[in-house]
Design a protein around this motif. Sequence first.
Motif, PDB file in Angstrom:
ATOM      1  N   THR A 174       0.880  -1.324  -0.033  1.00 31.38           N
ATOM      2  CA  THR A 174       0.102   0.042  -0.032  1.00 31.38           C
ATOM      3  C   THR A 174       0.740   1.210  -0.043  1.00 31.38           C
ATOM      4  O   THR A 174       0.397   2.358  -0.202  1.00 31.38           O
ATOM      5  CB  THR A 174      -0.869   0.005   1.260  1.00 31.38           C
ATOM      6  N   GLY A 175       1.995   1.123   0.043  1.00 31.37           N
ATOM      7  CA  GLY A 175       3.179   2.458   0.155  1.00 31.37           C
ATOM      8  C   GLY A 175       3.387   2.755   1.553  1.00 31.37           C
ATOM      9  O   GLY A 175       4.241   3.741   1.583  1.00 31.37           O
ATOM     10  N   SER A 176       2.943   2.083   2.409  1.00 29.43           N
ATOM     11  CA  SER A 176       3.348   2.463   4.008  1.00 29.43           C
ATOM     12  C   SER A 176       4.640   1.883   4.301  1.00 29.43           C
ATOM     13  O   SER A 176       5.094   0.702   3.988  1.00 29.43           O
ATOM     14  CB  SER A 176       2.376   1.883   4.874  1.00 29.43           C
ATOM     15  N   SER A 177       5.438   2.741   4.927  1.00 30.76           N
ATOM     16  CA  SER A 177       6.806   2.365   5.168  1.00 30.76           C
ATOM     17  C   SER A 177       7.197   2.070   6.457  1.00 30.76           C
ATOM     18  O   SER A 177       6.795   2.758   7.321  1.00 30.76           O
ATOM     19  CB  SER A 177       7.868   3.343   4.604  1.00 30.76           C
ATOM     20  N   THR A 178       7.894   1.012   7.080  1.00 27.39           N
ATOM     21  CA  THR A 178       8.408   0.937   8.291  1.00 27.39           C
ATOM     22  C   THR A 178       9.992   1.151   8.602  1.00 27.39           C
ATOM     23  O   THR A 178      10.678   0.235   7.909  1.00 27.39           O
ATOM     24  CB  THR A 178       8.015  -0.345   8.766  1.00 27.39           C
ATOM     25  N   PRO A 179      10.560   2.415   9.197  1.00 25.46           N
ATOM     26  CA  PRO A 179      11.867   2.338   9.111  1.00 25.46           C
ATOM     27  C   PRO A 179      12.180   1.791  10.568  1.00 25.46           C
ATOM     28  O   PRO A 179      11.605   1.651  11.312  1.00 25.46           O
ATOM     29  CB  PRO A 179      12.133   3.863   9.155  1.00 25.46           C
ATOM     30  N   PHE A 180      13.544   1.516  10.565  1.00 21.75           N
ATOM     31  CA  PHE A 180      13.980   0.965  11.733  1.00 21.75           C
ATOM     32  C   PHE A 180      15.360   0.859  11.889  1.00 21.75           C
ATOM     33  O   PHE A 180      16.324   0.937  10.893  1.00 21.75           O
ATOM     34  CB  PHE A 180      13.409  -0.730  11.668  1.00 21.75           C
ATOM     35  N   PHE A 181      16.247   0.832  12.985  1.00 18.24           N
ATOM     36  CA  PHE A 181      17.391   0.374  13.392  1.00 18.24           C
ATOM     37  C   PHE A 181      17.835  -1.087  13.647  1.00 18.24           C
ATOM     38  O   PHE A 181      16.790  -1.588  14.182  1.00 18.24           O
ATOM     39  CB  PHE A 181      17.943   1.145  14.628  1.00 18.24           C
ATOM     40  N   VAL A 182      18.856  -1.510  13.300  1.00 15.68           N
ATOM     41  CA  VAL A 182      19.100  -2.829  13.621  1.00 15.68           C
ATOM     42  C   VAL A 182      20.114  -2.998  14.499  1.00 15.68           C
ATOM     43  O   VAL A 182      21.339  -2.569  14.478  1.00 15.68           O
ATOM     44  CB  VAL A 182      19.493  -3.633  12.289  1.00 15.68           C
ATOM     45  N   GLU A 183      20.273  -4.023  15.483  1.00 11.84           N
ATOM     46  CA  GLU A 183      21.343  -4.606  16.313  1.00 11.84           C
ATOM     47  C   GLU A 183      21.430  -5.864  16.017  1.00 11.84           C
ATOM     48  O   GLU A 183      20.614  -6.774  16.285  1.00 11.84           O
ATOM     49  CB  GLU A 183      21.046  -4.407  17.686  1.00 11.84           C
ATOM     50  N   PHE A 184      22.495  -6.356  15.455  1.00 12.00           N
ATOM     51  CA  PHE A 184      22.830  -7.854  14.976  1.00 12.00           C
ATOM     52  C   PHE A 184      23.647  -8.218  16.045  1.00 12.00           C
ATOM     53  O   PHE A 184      24.869  -8.177  16.399  1.00 12.00           O
ATOM     54  CB  PHE A 184      23.622  -7.776  13.768  1.00 12.00           C
ATOM     55  N   ASP A 185      23.073  -9.328  16.919  1.00 10.58           N
ATOM     56  CA  ASP A 185      23.665 -10.060  17.949  1.00 10.58           C
ATOM     57  C   ASP A 185      24.177 -11.548  17.505  1.00 10.58           C
ATOM     58  O   ASP A 185      23.727 -12.167  17.010  1.00 10.58           O
ATOM     59  CB  ASP A 185      22.657 -10.231  19.071  1.00 10.58           C
ATOM     60  N   THR A 186      25.434 -11.469  17.884  1.00 11.09           N
ATOM     61  CA  THR A 186      26.266 -12.969  17.537  1.00 11.09           C
ATOM     62  C   THR A 186      26.546 -13.718  19.089  1.00 11.09           C
ATOM     63  O   THR A 186      26.756 -14.699  18.834  1.00 11.09           O
ATOM     64  CB  THR A 186      27.685 -12.435  17.133  1.00 11.09           C
ATOM     65  N   GLY A 187      26.004 -13.199  20.138  1.00  5.75           N
ATOM     66  CA  GLY A 187      25.998 -14.031  21.242  1.00  5.75           C
ATOM     67  C   GLY A 187      27.088 -13.878  21.941  1.00  5.75           C
ATOM     68  O   GLY A 187      27.557 -14.309  23.327  1.00  5.75           O
ATOM     69  N   THR A 188      28.145 -12.994  21.700  1.00  9.14           N
ATOM     70  CA  THR A 188      29.320 -12.666  22.454  1.00  9.14           C
ATOM     71  C   THR A 188      29.295 -11.570  23.564  1.00  9.14           C
ATOM     72  O   THR A 188      30.013 -11.570  24.627  1.00  9.14           O
ATOM     73  CB  THR A 188      30.474 -12.194  21.390  1.00  9.14           C
ATOM     74  N   GLU A 189      28.318 -10.832  23.590  1.00  7.12           N
ATOM     75  CA  GLU A 189      28.155  -9.853  24.530  1.00  7.12           C
ATOM     76  C   GLU A 189      26.925 -10.444  25.443  1.00  7.12           C
ATOM     77  O   GLU A 189      26.011 -10.889  25.241  1.00  7.12           O
ATOM     78  CB  GLU A 189      27.294  -8.297  23.918  1.00  7.12           C
ATOM     79  N   SER A 190      27.290  -9.927  26.574  1.00  6.35           N
ATOM     80  CA  SER A 190      26.242 -10.283  27.825  1.00  6.35           C
ATOM     81  C   SER A 190      24.899  -9.663  27.432  1.00  6.35           C
ATOM     82  O   SER A 190      24.702  -8.450  26.987  1.00  6.35           O
ATOM     83  CB  SER A 190      26.930  -9.878  29.164  1.00  6.35           C
ATOM     84  N   LEU A 191      23.887 -10.154  28.303  1.00  3.73           N
ATOM     85  CA  LEU A 191      22.624  -9.521  28.139  1.00  3.73           C
ATOM     86  C   LEU A 191      22.445  -8.104  28.603  1.00  3.73           C
ATOM     87  O   LEU A 191      21.671  -7.173  28.102  1.00  3.73           O
ATOM     88  CB  LEU A 191      21.489 -10.502  28.853  1.00  3.73           C
ATOM     89  N   PRO A 192      23.121  -7.965  30.071  1.00  5.18           N
ATOM     90  CA  PRO A 192      23.062  -6.408  30.393  1.00  5.18           C
ATOM     91  C   PRO A 192      23.815  -5.468  29.471  1.00  5.18           C
ATOM     92  O   PRO A 192      23.294  -4.518  29.226  1.00  5.18           O
ATOM     93  CB  PRO A 192      24.125  -6.784  31.955  1.00  5.18           C
ATOM     94  N   ARG A 193      24.877  -6.136  28.687  1.00  4.05           N
ATOM     95  CA  ARG A 193      25.499  -5.246  27.612  1.00  4.05           C
ATOM     96  C   ARG A 193      24.334  -4.830  26.766  1.00  4.05           C
ATOM     97  O   ARG A 193      24.361  -3.604  26.236  1.00  4.05           O
ATOM     98  CB  ARG A 193      26.491  -5.554  27.130  1.00  4.05           C
ATOM     99  N   LEU A 194      23.460  -5.656  26.138  1.00  5.58           N
ATOM    100  CA  LEU A 194      22.715  -5.362  25.030  1.00  5.58           C
ATOM    101  C   LEU A 194      21.505  -4.542  25.698  1.00  5.58           C
ATOM    102  O   LEU A 194      21.099  -3.525  24.762  1.00  5.58           O
ATOM    103  CB  LEU A 194      21.892  -6.897  24.752  1.00  5.58           C
ATOM    104  N   ALA A 195      21.221  -4.794  26.987  1.00  8.13           N
ATOM    105  CA  ALA A 195      20.262  -3.694  27.590  1.00  8.13           C
ATOM    106  C   ALA A 195      20.683  -2.526  27.744  1.00  8.13           C
ATOM    107  O   ALA A 195      19.741  -1.585  27.452  1.00  8.13           O
ATOM    108  CB  ALA A 195      19.825  -4.471  29.056  1.00  8.13           C
ATOM    109  N   THR A 196      21.758  -2.148  28.019  1.00 13.12           N
ATOM    110  CA  THR A 196      22.332  -0.780  28.025  1.00 13.12           C
ATOM    111  C   THR A 196      22.353  -0.205  26.686  1.00 13.12           C
ATOM    112  O   THR A 196      22.314   1.060  26.805  1.00 13.12           O
ATOM    113  CB  THR A 196      23.894  -0.794  28.823  1.00 13.12           C
ATOM    114  N   LYS A 197      22.179  -0.762  25.734  1.00 10.59           N
ATOM    115  CA  LYS A 197      22.239  -0.119  24.405  1.00 10.59           C
ATOM    116  C   LYS A 197      20.997   0.734  24.177  1.00 10.59           C
ATOM    117  O   LYS A 197      21.030   1.550  23.487  1.00 10.59           O
ATOM    118  CB  LYS A 197      22.526  -0.976  23.215  1.00 10.59           C
TER     119      LYS A 197
END
Length: 318
Positions: A174-197
């Motif tokens: 319909t022409g509606s757009s969804t813009p987004f940012f991406v964080e690609f996680d490989t599993g090397t960072e801790s979950l608290p570190r992901l949360a601080t982002k």
Amino acid sequence: MPPPRRRANPDRRVPLTLLARRLTSRDIWTLEMLLEHTVLTSTHLTDLLTVSRRSVNRRLATLTRLGVIDSFRPHHRPGSAPEHYVLGTTGAALLAARYATTPAALGWHRDQATRAMFSPFLTHDTGTRTFFTHLTRTTASGEHLTTWWSERRCAQLWDDLATPDGYGQITGPTGSSTPFFVEFDTGTESLPRLATKLDSYAELATTTRTRPLLLFTLHSTTRETNLHQRLTGHRALDHLAVATTSRDQHHPADDAWLPVGRPATRTRLVGLPGTWPANLRPTPVLAADDEPAAGLRPDARPAVPAPAPLPPPHIDRY
């Protein structure tokens, strides 16, 4: 005895004015994609160009012989890695002439291939490219990726506030757009570190007076579940819309996305904003004309435009 001298490749001495006549519109698009994203594999380019792997490899070999692109194959165990391609010396000179600047001003380095091959982030970076490449897949619902910005381009616009691995925009039938940012996680960072982002994205939201959509793509469903638990009640969710998917179970172009903090089922990316109430739905961080939203420097936009995620129509033999 000294090693035998290599015969100079005559193709590498072809003047740019003559070389440009040998390149198709899809060749130029390939060079611009390598300038934007630094490294793309033969698998990425085959998926993006939507022709046979044999045809793509044959054309890439020609461009390599011309000095337009360079390639390397990193060590991989078990099995073997696909060929990795970067912009070559002649290709950088050609794009610099195209945009009336210099290769250095474009962010290109003569040792581009060496830097990429030994980068500790190569696996992460190629994984991010794979994520976006998957979103270019043609779907029966008519959705298509219309914007794909690299981490470097994002840094030029938002580095003081947030450092996403990429920025994209997907458009529905319909022409509606969804813009987004991406964080690609490989599993090397801790979950608290992901949360601080989330804190930096909340600052971006406050500065631009928007409500960005932030996507986490995680390597496993277990890690995704644990991240949802970690983010429960996170104060940044007052300023952001956050959703996740797991690569072991879902394809990002399918019903793969699960909103954080919302009692919802998985949905397609283009329909994701509708899972939040009207007053909490994400809003774009760029204006309709792709200008930065309020709070950013007016001169923050890079001088070279980003290439389209998909190549020109297949009118030339490739």
